[in-house]
Design an enzyme around this catalytic site. Structure first.
Site, PDB file in Angstrom:
ATOM      1  N   ASP A  18      47.777  28.067  41.407  1.00 47.94           N
ATOM      2  CA  ASP A  18      46.484  28.139  42.085  1.00 47.94           C
ATOM      3  C   ASP A  18      45.859  26.747  42.001  1.00 47.94           C
ATOM      4  O   ASP A  18      45.417  26.327  40.938  1.00 47.94           O
ATOM      5  CB  ASP A  18      45.605  29.184  41.389  1.00 47.94           C
ATOM      6  CG  ASP A  18      44.209  29.273  42.003  1.00 47.94           C
ATOM      7  OD1 ASP A  18      43.891  28.488  42.932  1.00 47.94           O
ATOM      8  OD2 ASP A  18      43.428  30.135  41.550  1.00 47.94           O
ATOM      9  N   LYS A  56      36.773  24.037  48.636  1.00 51.56           N
ATOM     10  CA  LYS A  56      36.480  22.919  47.740  1.00 51.56           C
ATOM     11  C   LYS A  56      36.965  21.605  48.375  1.00 51.56           C
ATOM     12  O   LYS A  56      36.154  20.772  48.752  1.00 51.56           O
ATOM     13  CB  LYS A  56      37.126  23.129  46.369  1.00 51.56           C
ATOM     14  CG  LYS A  56      36.401  24.179  45.524  1.00 51.56           C
ATOM     15  CD  LYS A  56      37.089  25.505  45.548  1.00 51.56           C
ATOM     16  CE  LYS A  56      36.721  26.441  44.423  1.00 51.56           C
ATOM     17  NZ  LYS A  56      35.327  26.838  44.279  1.00 51.56           N
ATOM     18  N   TRP A 112      39.356  31.746  35.925  1.00 57.33           N
ATOM     19  CA  TRP A 112      40.132  32.000  37.140  1.00 57.33           C
ATOM     20  C   TRP A 112      41.551  32.452  36.836  1.00 57.33           C
ATOM     21  O   TRP A 112      42.084  33.356  37.479  1.00 57.33           O
ATOM     22  CB  TRP A 112      40.102  30.790  38.083  1.00 57.33           C
ATOM     23  CG  TRP A 112      38.755  30.728  38.740  1.00 57.33           C
ATOM     24  CD1 TRP A 112      37.731  29.866  38.442  1.00 57.33           C
ATOM     25  CD2 TRP A 112      38.241  31.625  39.741  1.00 57.33           C
ATOM     26  NE1 TRP A 112      36.618  30.175  39.204  1.00 57.33           N
ATOM     27  CE2 TRP A 112      36.910  31.241  40.002  1.00 57.33           C
ATOM     28  CE3 TRP A 112      38.771  32.705  40.426  1.00 57.33           C
ATOM     29  CZ2 TRP A 112      36.095  31.902  40.947  1.00 57.33           C
ATOM     30  CZ3 TRP A 112      37.980  33.370  41.366  1.00 57.33           C
ATOM     31  CH2 TRP A 112      36.659  32.965  41.612  1.00 57.33           C
TER      32      TRP A 112
END
Lengths: 361, 361
Positions: free
Chosen positions: B173, B197, B103
């Site tokens: 992030d 999430k 990511w």
């Protein structure tokens, strides 16, 4: 449960009750999987099945030709206002836009940030009560594309014809009238629509793009805003809004059960005919739009005496006729009668309008 | 109804059952209004109340200081990967990024399209099994910002410390660990997280931005991607994803009832402790991540004999232990144990792992 109200909201708008009931039933347990559809990986066989079926049903409903991609994206039509020039307008080129009201002007303002925009026609000369005929348009044959808004949600104007753009791709914002009646997709380079009127919940935008237009995005276009990236990844470059996509699929299925867009066209024709006829016969209510440009979806109207507006809205609320106030930028009243608003709602509205007129006139 | 399964999906992930139950109950009729929350104007008093309450609850949960804006946007973290340089990286400047896995590398690749990106540290030298300590970072004091990923969802690495970036704004992030334990927001210039999430359904991204960083977007930044526009319009420049926002608000309320992020931290500590302890004691299962960098949220593990993986997954499925396969790019197993995954799920997983080992070892 409270009786379900009649909801004339311009968006997020009413959804079919049968769709909400199905979503409710399976909200904690989709097809006996023990989890909600919201809790599933977008890459699971189950969700991919839901997503593909939604796309296929939309293709069936609008007879979308094979050489068009169907994209499920985020950001609403307002994000498309930037995405369209970022994808289709080379820096040295220009595009033609048609100004028919607030939403088309927003698309023009955003596009101007990316290049030369030619307003090829404007309804301004008709005070936005009428749409200029194509003989009045100044189209540029070298334009990268022609953009217009098929239905102006705030003004209550709608095209009942498709412009002729020759070899120049025609791009249409159909946010507030997609799926309300048949449309010949093959006449367009791209059609797009925010979901929250005739498709599903907000947070989803559907685009139908002719394949040959893909792959020309500017170097500065964010990856997430590049239609080709979305197309190449089945609208799953990253996690899509899965619940909105699923719910839109339920709406597409419901539309098929209602006779598709042909069935909707019949119903929507009758709904708007009843309401405009009543308004036109009355001296108490008025709609200013020229008859050929009147929207089937959003019907603004005014009371002869504006001082009665608050009383009108309060009385409507008491009868569970909701969200009839006009857009904050224009005032007055507005009845949005999208696909999911039944004939009974329009009839109840007219009954109330008649009773209110009788009491106050 | 089928028994609710234990869902270890990495995202869209499990939601609290109590939240889904409330949403189900009021899906057709929110607070006796006769319409769904999905069918309400985002500008109605009702929805604005829901939206503001969600923001306030998030502010309470994370003790967000007054001089930070909370934004509710669309496009997921992947869109933020472009928005961040478009808003914070002047064309002549550079930014520092930390590479800890898939990511963070995606965020680097996208940012490179907009300017000079300096990878100030990379976990590559540790095969992505460990996070380089700050003494190994090559930070540039002139950088526009420092970006890192607090938890790598695929690799299973998580920072248990906040980097020191001096006067350079720190951008994080936190898609896969926000709200899982307390964090000192005042250390950051910006925090962002895709909802799917620990927050709510997919299609929503939450950003917490220090006010002084707003208003410097590039001229080419799409209006919808400009944080200042979002902030000035209360995240309603256009129609936001109302249902996702509402549901996130229910999750925030639920988190408060569970003791907030402090309560979650205790629970999440115990959940990961149990699972890593079991894995470490076993010769049958392995997790390769160095202990100080192990994620509390995403726990990848492998079987000593990879040929048994399919049997493991099939047996798990039979016991309604769902979505334990690793990310398609790395294989193996992965248990994602976000806030909404209860201790009982972790215990059931360990019971199964023990039984499977006994049968096959």
């Amino acid at each position: 449960m409270t009786k379900r109200a009649y909801n004339f909201c311009a968006g997020p708008a009413a959804l079919p009750e049968a769709v909400l009931q199905q979503a409710q039933k399976e909200l904690l347990d989709w097809q006996s999987k023990g989890v909600s559809i919201m809790e599933m990986s977008h890459r699971s066989d189950e969700f991919v099945g839901v997503a593909n079926q939604a796309e296929q049903d939309l293709r069936d409903l609008l007879s979308i030709p094979e050489h068009y991609k169907v994209l499920f994206m985020q950001g609403g039509a307002s994000q498309q206002f930037a995405q369209i020039p970022l994808n289709f307008l080379p820096e040295s080129s220009s595009a033609d836009y048609i100004d028919t009201g607030i939403w088309s002007r927003k698309s023009i303002d955003e596009a101007r940030r990316y290049g030369n925009i030619n307003v090829a026609a404007s309804a301004k000369k008709y005070d936005y009560f009428s749409i200029p005929g194509q003989n009045e348009w100044q189209l540029n044959k070298q334009a990268a594309y022609v953009h217009y808004t098929t239905n102006e949600t705030i003004g209550g104007l709608q095209f009942d014809w498709i412009p002729e753009s020759g070899d120049v791709p025609l791009v249409a914002d159909m946010s507030s009238d997609i799926l309300s009646r048949p449309v010949d997709v093959s006449r367009f380079g791209m059609i797009y629509a925010g979901a929250q009127k005739n498709i599903g919940p907000s947070g989803l935008v559907v685009a139908i793009v002719r394949e040959d237009l893909l792959g020309k995005a500017r170097a500065s276009c964010p990856t997430m805003l590049d239609y080709k990236v979305a197309a190449d990844n089945g609208s799953m470059y990253n996690t899509p809004p899965t619940f909105s996509w699923y719910l839109s699929g339920l709406v597409f299925k419901w539309l098929k059960e209602q006779g598709g867009v042909e069935g909707m066209a019949k119903l929507n024709f009758e709904k708007q005919r009843l309401l405009y006829e009543y308004i036109d016969k009355s001296d108490f209510y008025t709609n200013p739009i020229s008859k050929s440009a009147r929207s089937w979806m959003n019907i603004p109207f005014r009371l002869a005496d504006a001082r009665l507006e608050q009383a009108f809205l309060a009385g409507a609320q008491e009868r569970a006729l909701l969200n009839l106030q006009g857009h904050r930028s224009v005032g007055g009243m507005r009845a949005s009668i999208y696909n999911a608003v039944p004939m009974a709602a329009v009839e109840a509205l007219i009954d109330y309008m008649r009773a209110f007129e009788k009491e106050k006139a």
